[in-house]
Structures are given as C-alpha cells and as structure tokens.
Write an enzyme that holds these catalytic residues in place. Structure first.
Site, short mmCIF file in Angstrom:
data_model
loop_
_atom_site.label_atom_id
_atom_site.label_comp_id
_atom_site.label_asym_id
_atom_site.label_seq_id
_atom_site.Cartn_x
_atom_site.Cartn_y
_atom_site.Cartn_z
N GLU A 108 72.73 59.03 33.18
CA GLU A 108 73.52 59.27 31.82
C GLU A 108 73.72 60.92 31.28
OE1 GLU A 108 70.61 55.66 31.25
OE2 GLU A 108 70.92 57.49 32.40
N TRP A 134 66.59 68.07 53.00
CA TRP A 134 67.14 67.55 51.90
C TRP A 134 66.84 65.84 51.99
CZ3 TRP A 134 72.44 70.40 51.30
CH2 TRP A 134 72.49 71.69 50.80
N HIS A 174 81.40 76.37 42.48
CA HIS A 174 80.48 75.58 41.24
C HIS A 174 80.98 76.07 40.09
CE1 HIS A 174 77.92 75.26 44.91
NE2 HIS A 174 77.75 73.94 44.38
N GLY A 233 84.48 72.63 54.51
CA GLY A 233 84.31 71.22 55.05
C GLY A 233 85.06 70.39 54.33
N GLU A 284 77.37 82.31 51.07
CA GLU A 284 77.57 82.33 49.77
C GLU A 284 77.30 83.90 49.35
OE1 GLU A 284 76.76 83.48 45.74
OE2 GLU A 284 75.14 83.04 47.07
N HIS A 314 76.79 77.21 58.21
CA HIS A 314 77.28 77.68 56.67
C HIS A 314 75.76 77.47 55.92
CE1 HIS A 314 78.82 77.89 52.64
NE2 HIS A 314 78.29 76.52 52.47
N LYS A 353 67.98 78.75 44.65
CA LYS A 353 67.10 77.82 44.94
C LYS A 353 65.79 78.15 44.18
CE LYS A 353 69.63 75.02 47.57
NZ LYS A 353 69.71 74.69 48.79
N ARG A 357 75.20 67.97 38.97
CA ARG A 357 75.26 67.76 40.38
C ARG A 357 73.77 66.75 40.63
NH1 ARG A 357 77.10 66.05 45.30
NH2 ARG A 357 76.33 67.24 46.83
N CYS A 358 74.28 65.70 41.20
CA CYS A 358 72.92 64.64 41.59
C CYS A 358 72.99 64.39 43.09
CB CYS A 358 72.75 63.59 40.62
SG CYS A 358 72.67 63.80 38.97
#
Length: 757
Positions: free
Chosen positions: A17, A566, A699, A437, A670, A646, A116, A520-521
């Site tokens: 939500e 991940w 982003h 990509g 990045e 990458h 991160k 972002r999920c």
C-alpha cells in the site's frame, strides 16, 4: 514478566500500500492530504497488529515515506542548498526531491546520493554535511506519529538512528573536514529532540548505533562516552541498540555507557551474550535479538530457550526479547502465501510469524508453557523436517563442486592480450555507448507476464508477444544510435527472481515483498537447497534479439554473488559453498550463450560489496571467495568473447583492487549521484581493464543534459585512458518511462559524438 518489543515493522504494507500511495502522489493521481491519510491508516494497522501479537512496547519512527535516515536528516534541518529550503518545517515534497530529485512541487534538482545500509539490500539516502553545518529541529513528523500511537492507546517506544551513526554515514561536501567536528553543534539539537519525546510522556526511546559493529577509529569510539553523557534526559530511558554483527572491542565500551538498556544481535553474535551479562551494570536492561530479523527461516524455539534460560536466571526482569534488527528486511505475513511449496512453507517465518515466535518465547520464560506447547511442537517439527528433507541436498551438485580446479577460474589470455582481439572482432568506436540491460517495463509488458502466469495466455501467444517487444526495443536502440544493444528483459519480472525460478534449489512467494528503497520493492527468492540449472534460461530471447541487428547484443545474466545476496539464503551450510553452486549453474549458461554466437555477455554483480563483512579483518576471505565465484562463472569463454559486469549503489573505492581481480573485460558502475567520486580510487590504483562510469541517474526522473554527461566523462578521462572508457546509465531502465529514457539516451549518444570529436 519478560518484555518483548521490536525495532520496526515492514512499512510497505501487506499489499504494498505504501508503494501504491507514493507513486499515485508522484504521478498526480492523489493529493498530499490523501497521501498522508494512507500513511496514517498503514501506521495504525501495523501498530495494532503488533499490539495484538503481544508486544509490550510498540515502535514508532520506523514508518517513513522514503528512508528513516533521511527522516532524521530533515528533522535536524540538514537540507542541501540546491533544494531551496528557506527554513521552518521541511515539507514532504522537499523530502521527495532530496530522495529522488523531483516531487509534485518544487524545482527539480540532483537527488542526494543513495547507497546500501550496512550489509543489507536496503538503501539509505546519504546525509550531505558542510564544515559550518547548522542544525535545528525542522520536522514534526516523529512527534505527530508518537501522538497518533498514544491516542490509539499504545505504549510507545520511539526508534531513532543514533547521532554518531548518522554522522558516520554522512558525506562531507565542499572542503574536506573531520565529520566528528560537527559533534558539538549536533548534540544540542538531538538532545532537544529527546526532550520533546519526554514531554510527550515517552518512557523509553531506542537509539540505533549499528556502527558499533564496525572498525571505528579511536576518536569515534571515544565520542560515545561524551555523546551519551550529554544526551541525559531526566525521565527518559534510553535503549542503545546495535545489530548486524559482533561488537568485539566495542562491547566493553557500550556496556558502560550512561544508558538504561542495551540491545544486542544474538543471531549474528550469540557468543557475546554471556560476556555482555558479565559486564552489564546491575541496573541495566539487556535486550536480546533472538529472532532473526534478516532471514525468513523459522526460529528453533528449543535452542533459543536454552540460550535464554541461563540469561533469565541472571537477569530476571531485566531480560527483554526482540528480533535481531528491524523487521523491515523480511516480508509481512506468511499467511498470505496460499500457493507456496507445502513442504517448505512450515520452515518459514515472516514478520507476523516472528512476532508470534517472540510471544511464545516470552510465555515459556514466564512459566506459561501450557499456553505455547503447540508453538513449541510446531517449531520442533519444522526444524527436524527441514534438517532431514531430501530436497536440500543433491549429490551430483556436490560432486561437481569437489571437482573444481584452478583452471576453471582463469581466462586463456590476460586482458591486455584479449582486448586487441575483442576490439578487432567488435569494431566499436571510441567511447562506445550501451545500457545496463533492462528497458521500461510498461503496463502492457506487466499484463502479458501476469496473464501468462494466470493461464490466460498460452505459451505460444506469450512468446510471440515478448518477441515483438524485444524487436521494438532493438529498433529503438538502433534509432537512438547506441553501439552495443540489449534485448530489454521484457520477459523478466526481476533480475534475481527470473533466474531463481529456473534454477533447482529455489522456491518463491506470491507476496513476499520487501522494500529496497523508496517505492522499489523486491521479492527475494528463497534458496533452500543445492543449486543446479535444468535447462537454458536466456538463450532463445537473446539469440532472437541478435538475429534482428548487425550490432552486438549483450547476453544478460545475474551473477552468483548477487543471486546469493539478494535471496533469502539457506543457513545450514556456508554461504561460499552455495555461491559456488550458483556459479557452476551460471557457467553452463555463459558457455551456451557463447556457442549460440553471443560475443558480449554481461554478468551483473550489483551486490558484490553488499555482502562484504562489516569488519575489515574478514574482508579478504569474503572477497577471495566472491571473486572466485565470479571467475568460475565467466572464465570458460574464448578470448574473443567480451565479459562485462555491472555494480551499483554501493561504495567501491576501498575494494577496487578486488574488482580488478575479477578480470571482467568491461565493468559498468554507478557514479552519477556521487559526481564521479568513484574515480578518486584511480588516483592511487591503475585500473587495468575497461570501465563505464554511469552518467545517468536512473533512480531519478530527471533527464541528464548532454553537457553534464560530457563533463562527467571528461572527469573520467583524466584518470582512465579514453580508449578504455564506455558511456552508460548507472543501472537498468526498468523503472523509468519511455519518454524520459529516450531523451536521456539521446543526450548520452550526443555526448559520445562530442567526445569522439
């Protein structure tokens, strides 16, 4: 009575939500009032859920519209000048512009850097600090949320990032200076924040200082004593919380700080519990992070009780229980998984189930065993079933691992010799342009995948429509003038989930979402058993793309370290062993791509640094194993085949030598949000291979100007020879829209033309 509490609950909601409300607001479909209402509804629901689960203290401050560290940044009034803040209350649109560069109101500006959070896949917005930084309480959001929770009848425990962790994670801007020099200016405002909480009737506040699990310089270690001595607030008790690793030399320090309680991560550092009890003064609470807040495996309650019984005998009511860290890192509720593998589902616990585990432990410790016999029995059965399952071990995979030799991780020739062979074969111009990509995942593409998964589309119809999408992406790239193309990844739901779905040893959830950053999920796969590749995963899509053009098309794979980091990873064998299993499975795909005529293969390792241990003494061992896994994946190809990798949104300067040892022919990385800060690494290290420093922050919805890209690449060319530079975005373009992508890539190609001239 044993107190149970939490450092935070997943804020995204069981049905994402939060994401839906954020994106509706950004697109103008709802106004700010409706956005705020959705936040109030989510918070109220989560507070009540935790209260119903039996928590004695309900966390407040874990909800955020983007990132809790950013929330503290704006609460302290630290807003860079480019966001045109004139003082007073920092409004929501300023917060969004700091996070993503744009909001419904206010001038677009370069977003703050994002990286991160320790060794997790969560991203935080980096505070920007100036030498004469001023601080002032500039947001009421925390106090508003505390009042909301109190009005709802909850016993509230605010959770805040600690002042020293906040300073440590910030970055200096302008002239270099010691961040710790801001300590004296920061503490009065942080202290004012604590006094405001006390005036609202708060008894306990949790202050998170995860940097205590790092190697800290002496000056920073010494700063803890003076900091917490100055933060004394009559009537307010402080629980100092650490997580993610052992404290080691900092354990003695934290047990004697002037705070009323200490939280330790008993999942990552169980060996420190007994030592902490020995050192802890008799008036202090010890909160034990006994339930894993980072992974989804069910807690072995019998083993946990054995740990806790002795502690309870020594601490009595000073023993508190909690997850090891915020539950932000796990999905919301296992009950929503109606189609999950029935053998594996009982092995798991999501956020709701972890609270149930805490309550069961509390009841057992408080002498109410009869109330939780069912929970203890279910835990016992699940742990034994997982341990004895035949699905977790594959003899063929283990034999293949045992047969690995050094030759498997070496290319035939060194890069200096390969480079000429590849340049001759590929015939690319100077400053070749490419993308990372993925291209925009439109509503039509998402509908195609959804209808195919539900059985509405048959496999032939689905395949033909995806092939049509691939052709459109190829044509767009040719029109834009890119040099090395990609197929766009229309068939992929996620760069990790897509591969996990096709590898043995993984299983998947339908609603197991966790927040990576902002809206972002991701849905991490569950890696429960030995890994192998039953069949090809990418060949058909990429060879079709290559058949449509004379320009080279990159084969696109996610690397072994990233697939590992991940995913929710099995905890019954070393992670390095699991990583090598993935590497061998991917090696088979790499060789098959090469055999199919693909001359450039990209193996993404976006999460390489994310898995780096928090202590430097453990870095070398991790990096050697991670680099070895990558090289096992990549090194079977001929010299003419160009291997790319990458990496994004982490700090890489301090591991650049290990990145070089990976021996990828080209690395894309990045750099745009940090204004090419990565290039500082090349002041002292001569990176030997080719590199594409990202020039387009994907982003943010802001479109980079041609002149800005040229300027960034000129910075790069001062340190890296132009013949070894590529031009590319920071990351994949999946989350962006086509109009902005086409403008940005057109500017990128124009910049390349200018540089070649």
């Amino acid at each position: 009575m044993t107190i149970i509490h939490s450092s935070g609950f997943p804020r995204i909601g069981a049905q994402r939500e939060l994401k839906q409300a954020q994106e509706a607001y950004w697109s103008g479909r709802i106004d700010a009032d409706r956005l705020e209402q959705s936040g109030r509804e989510l918070r109220a629901r989560h507070w009540q859920l935790q209260a119903d689960a039996g928590l004695d203290l309900i966390p407040v401050g874990d909800f955020s519209w983007y990132d809790t560290l950013l929330d503290l940044t704006v609460t302290l009034g630290v807003v860079p000048a480019r966001f045109e803040w004139s003082g007073g209350e920092v409004d929501l649109d300023t917060v969004f512009r700091m996070a993503r560069g744009r909001a419904p109101s206010g001038t677009a500006a370069a977003a703050c850097e994002m990286t991160k959070w320790f060794d997790t896949n969560y991203h935080y917005i980096v505070p920007e600090l100036e030498a004469e930084q001023r601080f002032a309480l500039s947001s009421q959001q925390l106090f508003v949320q505390v009042s909301e929770a109190q009005t709802a009848g909850h016993r509230v425990k605010p959770v805040l990032p600690g002042p020293l962790t906040w300073l440590w994670l910030g970055k200096t801007k302008g002239a270099e200076f010691d961040k710790l020099s801001l300590h004296d200016a920061l503490l009065p405002v942080y202290s004012e924040l604590l006094h405001r909480l006390q005036s609202l009737g708060i008894e306990w506040v949790q202050i998170d200082e995860p940097i205590l699990a790092l190697d800290l310089p002496p000056a920073w270690r010494n700063a803890f004593e003076s900091t917490y001595s100055r933060l004394q607030t009559p009537g307010l008790k402080k629980l100092l919380a650490t997580c993610f690793g052992p404290l080691q030399e900092n354990l003695e320090l934290v047990t004697h700080l002037p705070v009323e309680g200490l939280h330790l991560d008993a999942v990552r550092a169980p060996q420190e519990l007994a030592m902490a009890v020995d050192k802890l003064p008799a008036y202090k609470v010890l909160s034990v992070g006994i339930v894993d807040g980072r992974n989804i495996w069910r807690t072995d309650l019998d083993t946990a009780l054995l740990q806790l019984d002795n502690l309870q005998q020594r601490l009595g009511e000073r023993l508190w229980l909690a997850p090891s860290c915020s539950l932000l890192h796990v999905p919301v509720d296992l009950a929503s998984e109606t189609a999950l593998d029935p053998e594996i589902k009982p092995w798991l616990a999501f956020a709701v189930q972890k609270l149930e585990e805490l309550f069961a432990l509390k009841q057992a410790l408080d002498g109410n065993l009869s109330r939780v016999t069912g929970a203890l029995s279910a835990s016992r059965q699940a742990v034994n079933a997982r341990k004895n399952s035949g699905r977790t071990h594959n003899r063929a995979v283990r034999d293949r691992i045992a047969a690995i030799t050094g030759d498997l991780s070496r290319r035939n020739r060194p890069y200096a010799e390969r480079a000429g062979i590849q340049r001759s074969a590929l015939d690319l111009p100077r400053y070749p342009t490419t993308t990372i990509g993925s291209f925009p995942q439109t509503a039509e593409i998402r509908r195609l995948r959804r209808d195919f998964k539900r059985g509405i589309l048959d496999s032939n119809t689905y395949r033909n429509r995806i092939l049509r999408e691939i052709e459109q992406v190829i044509r767009k790239q040719e029109t834009l003038g890119l040099d090395v193309l990609v197929h766009g990844e229309a068939e992929r739901n996620d760069m990790v989930e897509y591969f996990g779905e096709q590898l043995e040893g993984f299983t998947f959830t339908a609603n197991g979402w966790v927040q990576s950053y902002g809206s972002r999920c991701v849905k991490p796969p569950i890696l429960f058993g030995d890994v192998s590749r039953p069949q090809a995963m990418t060949i058909d899509w990429i060879t079709h793309a290559q058949s449509l053009t004379d320009k080279p098309v990159k084969g696109m794979l996610t690397g072994p370290v990233t697939l590992l980091n991940w995913s929710f990873v099995r905890d019954d064998q070393p992670r390095a062993a699991t990583c090598l299993q993935i590497a061998l499975a991917l090696r088979d795909e790499v060789l098959e791509l090469e055999a199919a005529g693909i001359r450039i293969i990209q193996i993404d390792e976006a999460a390489l640094r994310e898995g780096l241990p928090l202590r430097r003494q453990d870095w070398q061992r991790y990096l050697e194993r991670a680099v070895h896994a990558f090289r096992v994946t990549a090194s079977g190809v001929a010299d003419v085949t160009q291997i790319h990798t990458h990496m994004c949104y982490s700090e890489f300067n301090d591991i650049i030598e290990s990145i070089a040892v990976m021996d990828a022919d080209v690395i894309t990385i990045e750099t745009s949000r940090s204004d090419m800060e990565l290039l500082d690494a090349f002041e002292h290290f001569d990176y030997p291979n080719e590199i594409g420093p990202g020039v387009y922050d994907i982003h943010s919805p802001n479109v980079p100007e041609t002149g800005d890209i040229v300027a960034l690449m000129k910075k790069a060319a001062q340190r890296i020879p132009a013949e070894r530079l590529w031009i590319n975005p920071d990351c994949g373009l999946k989350t962006r829209g086509w109009p902005e992508v086409e403008r940005a890539l057109s500017n990128m190609v124009n910049a390349a033309d200018i540089l070649r001239g």
